[in-house]
Scaffold this motif. Sequence first.
Motif, PDB file in Angstrom:
ATOM      1  N   GLU A 251       2.488  -8.761   1.657  1.00  0.00           N
ATOM      2  CA  GLU A 251       2.518  -8.397   3.105  1.00  0.00           C
ATOM      3  C   GLU A 251       2.004  -9.531   4.033  1.00  0.00           C
ATOM      4  O   GLU A 251       2.572  -9.601   5.363  1.00  0.00           O
ATOM      5  N   GLN A 252       1.131 -10.584   3.629  1.00  0.00           N
ATOM      6  CA  GLN A 252       1.008 -11.786   4.476  1.00  0.00           C
ATOM      7  C   GLN A 252       2.148 -12.331   4.926  1.00  0.00           C
ATOM      8  O   GLN A 252       2.163 -12.575   6.080  1.00  0.00           O
ATOM      9  N   VAL A 286      12.843  -8.936   5.527  1.00  0.00           N
ATOM     10  CA  VAL A 286      11.832  -8.350   6.084  1.00  0.00           C
ATOM     11  C   VAL A 286      12.186  -7.149   6.670  1.00  0.00           C
ATOM     12  O   VAL A 286      11.521  -6.267   7.116  1.00  0.00           O
ATOM     13  N   VAL A 287      13.456  -7.600   7.959  1.00  0.00           N
ATOM     14  CA  VAL A 287      13.622  -6.597   9.093  1.00  0.00           C
ATOM     15  C   VAL A 287      14.448  -5.520   8.398  1.00  0.00           C
ATOM     16  O   VAL A 287      14.175  -4.319   8.605  1.00  0.00           O
ATOM     17  N   ASP A 291      10.385  -1.303   4.494  1.00  0.00           N
ATOM     18  CA  ASP A 291       9.773  -0.429   3.524  1.00  0.00           C
ATOM     19  C   ASP A 291       9.245  -1.213   1.995  1.00  0.00           C
ATOM     20  O   ASP A 291       8.477  -0.881   1.322  1.00  0.00           O
ATOM     21  N   LYS A 292      10.122  -2.496   1.965  1.00  0.00           N
ATOM     22  CA  LYS A 292       9.679  -3.140   0.579  1.00  0.00           C
ATOM     23  C   LYS A 292       8.269  -3.957   0.776  1.00  0.00           C
ATOM     24  O   LYS A 292       8.201  -4.818   1.843  1.00  0.00           O
TER      25      LYS A 292
END
Length: 633
Positions: A251-252, A286-287, A291-292
Amino acid sequence: MNVIEEQYDVVVVGAGHAGCEAALACARLGLETIIFTVSVESIAMMPCNPNIGGSSKGHLVKEVDALGGEMGINIDHTFIQSKMLNKSKGPAVHSLRAQADKNEYSKRMRQTLENTEHLTIRQAEVTDLIVEKSSIQGVKTLSGATYYAKAVVLCTGTYLKSRCLYGEVIEHTGPNGLRSANYLSDSLKKNGVEMYRFKTGTPARIDKNSIDFSKMEEQFGDERIVPFSFTTNPDDIQIDQESCWLTYTNEQTHSIIRENLDRSPMFSGVIEGTGPRYCPSIEDKVVRFADKNRHQVFIEPEGNGTNEMYIGGMSSSLPEDVQYDMYHSVPGLEHAKIVRNAYAIEYDCINPNQLLPSLEFKNIHGLFSGGQFNGSSGYEEAACQGLIAGINASRMIQKKDPIILDRSQAYIGVLIDDLVTKESHEPYRMMTSRAEYRLILRQDNADLRLSKIGYEVGLISKERYDWVCYKEKEIAKEIERVTSVTVGAKKEVQALLESLNSTPLKTATSLAELIRRPELNYDVLKSIDVNRPELHPEITEQVNILIKYDGYISRQMKQVKDFKKLENKKLPQNFDYNTIPSLRIEAIQKLNQLQPISIGQASRISGVSPADISVILVYMEQAYRNNKDNKGE
Ligand SMILES: Cc1cc2nc3c(=O)[nH]c(=O)nc-3n(C[C@H](O)[C@H](O)[C@H](O)COP(=O)(O)OP(=O)(O)OC[C@H]3O[C@@H](n4cnc5c(N)ncnc54)[C@H](O)[C@@H]3O)c2cc1C
C-alpha cells in the motif's frame, strides 16, 4: 560529396532481435547481405527484461529454431536460469523461459554475425530509402553513402525518432542512452508509409549488493533443463543456475505512486505514444487494478558478469526522486542502490496493415520489415518476424514464392496474420489465447510442424530434416503399436495400477486406453509393456501427448480443415470491391484498403461481416463460372 557506393543483394537496417535473424537468414542462403546498426556494441541487445521465452513467447523461439533461426541456439549457450512454465497445465501452454546473461547473449550473437559468410556489419545510421517506380533500390546513410540492394529489410526497433522520458527529464536518445535514428521516418512518410507513435517502458536496475534477499522468496530454475533449440543436446546444458527472487509492492508503494501521478509523463500527457496493454508500467497497474493491494515484483540477475538486477513488474516513467521512494518501499529494497533509472521510450513504427503476409510492403516492392518496427513488442516477436522477412526477401530475389505460415501452422502465422489483418493501435504482444489452434501449435512439436519448411527454404540441414522425418515415422509406428497392445487384468498390472492410484482393470484393454487415463502416462507403464522399443525421449513425448489428447486434437484438426478451405480461396489483388453489388460500404472501404489475399483473411478483417463474406463468395463463384463460359470450357 561522399561517393561511397556499394552493391548488395540485401540491406538489413537494424541489428536487434529481428535484424539479426533477417541478416543471418539472407547470408546463410548465399545472398550478399549488409546489416546496419547505430552501434555494433548493441547487436542483439536486450534493453528490457533479461529473459527469452515465457508464455507463448517460448513457442515463438522454438518455431524460429525449427525454421533454422538463431535465437534458440544463442540462448541455449548464454542462459543463467531455465524454467518450464505452466507445467501443471496441459502441453499446449507449457512454455520455456530462460534468464539470459545479457552481455554474453549480445556478444555471442555478434560473433555469429561476424563469422557468417556473405554478411557485412556496418555501424552507420540509415537516413533514406531509395525508391524508384514503387520498387526499392537501396538506402543512404547519414554520411551520404549509398548502398544499392535488390531487397531492404527494415528492423529499426525502438530507435526511430525515439526519446526517453522519466518525470520531467526527456532525452532524445535510443534505449540505454544509445543514439536515436532521426531521419528514416521522414523518408518513409515521403514514400507514403503510414507511421504510428508507440511507447514502452523499463524498470530501474539496482545493485545486487544493496538488496536484502532474506525478505524475498527465492525462485529456482528447473532441475532438468530443457533446451530451446532442437539442435542442443540437453546433457550439454545442465549448468549451476542463478536464482531469481520474488517480492511484492504494498500500500505504501501504491500511495507514493498515486500521490505523484501528475508528475508521470504518461499521466500528464507528455508521452504521446501508445503503450503495451499487456506489459503495463507500475503506475498503470496501480491505476487500472486499484483493488489489488500488492503486485508481484521479480528481481532478476542481468548476467554473471554484473551486479545489476532487473526489477521485473515495476517499469515506470515517474521522476527519479519518486522512483527512489517507490523502490525503497518494496520489502528487500529498502536500501536499494539504483544503477539505472526506470524510463519510458517513445518511438516511430508503422501501421502493419500496409504489409502483405510475407512482410513485404504492399506499395514498395522489395521492401520488407520485421520486429518492433511492425508494431509488436518483445524480443521473440521481433526474432520470428525478422526471420520470415529475411527468408522472403531472399525468396523474392531467388524468384521463389514467399513463405506464408497460416494460423494453423504456427504461432508465427498467428502473429503475422494478426499484425497485417487486424487493426491494432498498441504494441502487439503474443499470448496463447490469440492462437485458436493452440493444442496443435505446441512448443514440443515445432520441429514436426516447421522443419520441413526450413529445409525447403535452405536453412535446415539434411541431417535435421532426416531426423524429423524419422521422428514422424517412429511416432506413428509407436502409436500404432500401443494401440494394438492388449493389457490383461493380470496381477502385476493390477499392482502397478494400484500403486499409481488408478482403477484396477475389470477386463483387458489397450495400452493406449491406459495411457489416456489422467493419472497414467506412457512412461509409468513401462514395466507392463514388455515389448517396448527403446525410443528417443522426443518420440515418446509425442506418443504420450498424441494419445492422451487424441480426442481434442482430432476435433481441432477438423476445425483446421474448415479453416484451410477459406484460406485456400484466394482473392485477386488490387481489386476494386466497389464492383461487388450489395457489399456494405464499411466492408468495401476495409477490403479496398487491406486487399486480403484470401477469403479466410477477409473474414478476419474487423468491419467485414459474415454476410459480406457470403456476398463475396457468391460473386467470386459467379465470376469464376463466367470466366469458364467465356473460355468455352
Ligand atoms: C526501454 C524499453 C523497454 C522495453 N520493454 C519491453 C517490455 O516490457 N516487454 C517487451 O516485450 N518488450 C519490451 N521492449 C521491447 C524489446 O526490447 C523489443 O521488442 C526488441 O528489442 C525489439 O527487437 P527489434 O529487433 O525489433 O529492435 P531493437 O532490438 O530495438 O533493435 C533495433 C536495431 O535497429 C538499429 N537501427 C534503428 N534505426 C536505425 C537506422 N536508421 N540506421 C541504422 N540502424 C538502425 C539499432 O541500432 C538496433 O540495432 C522494450 C524496449 C525498450 C527499449
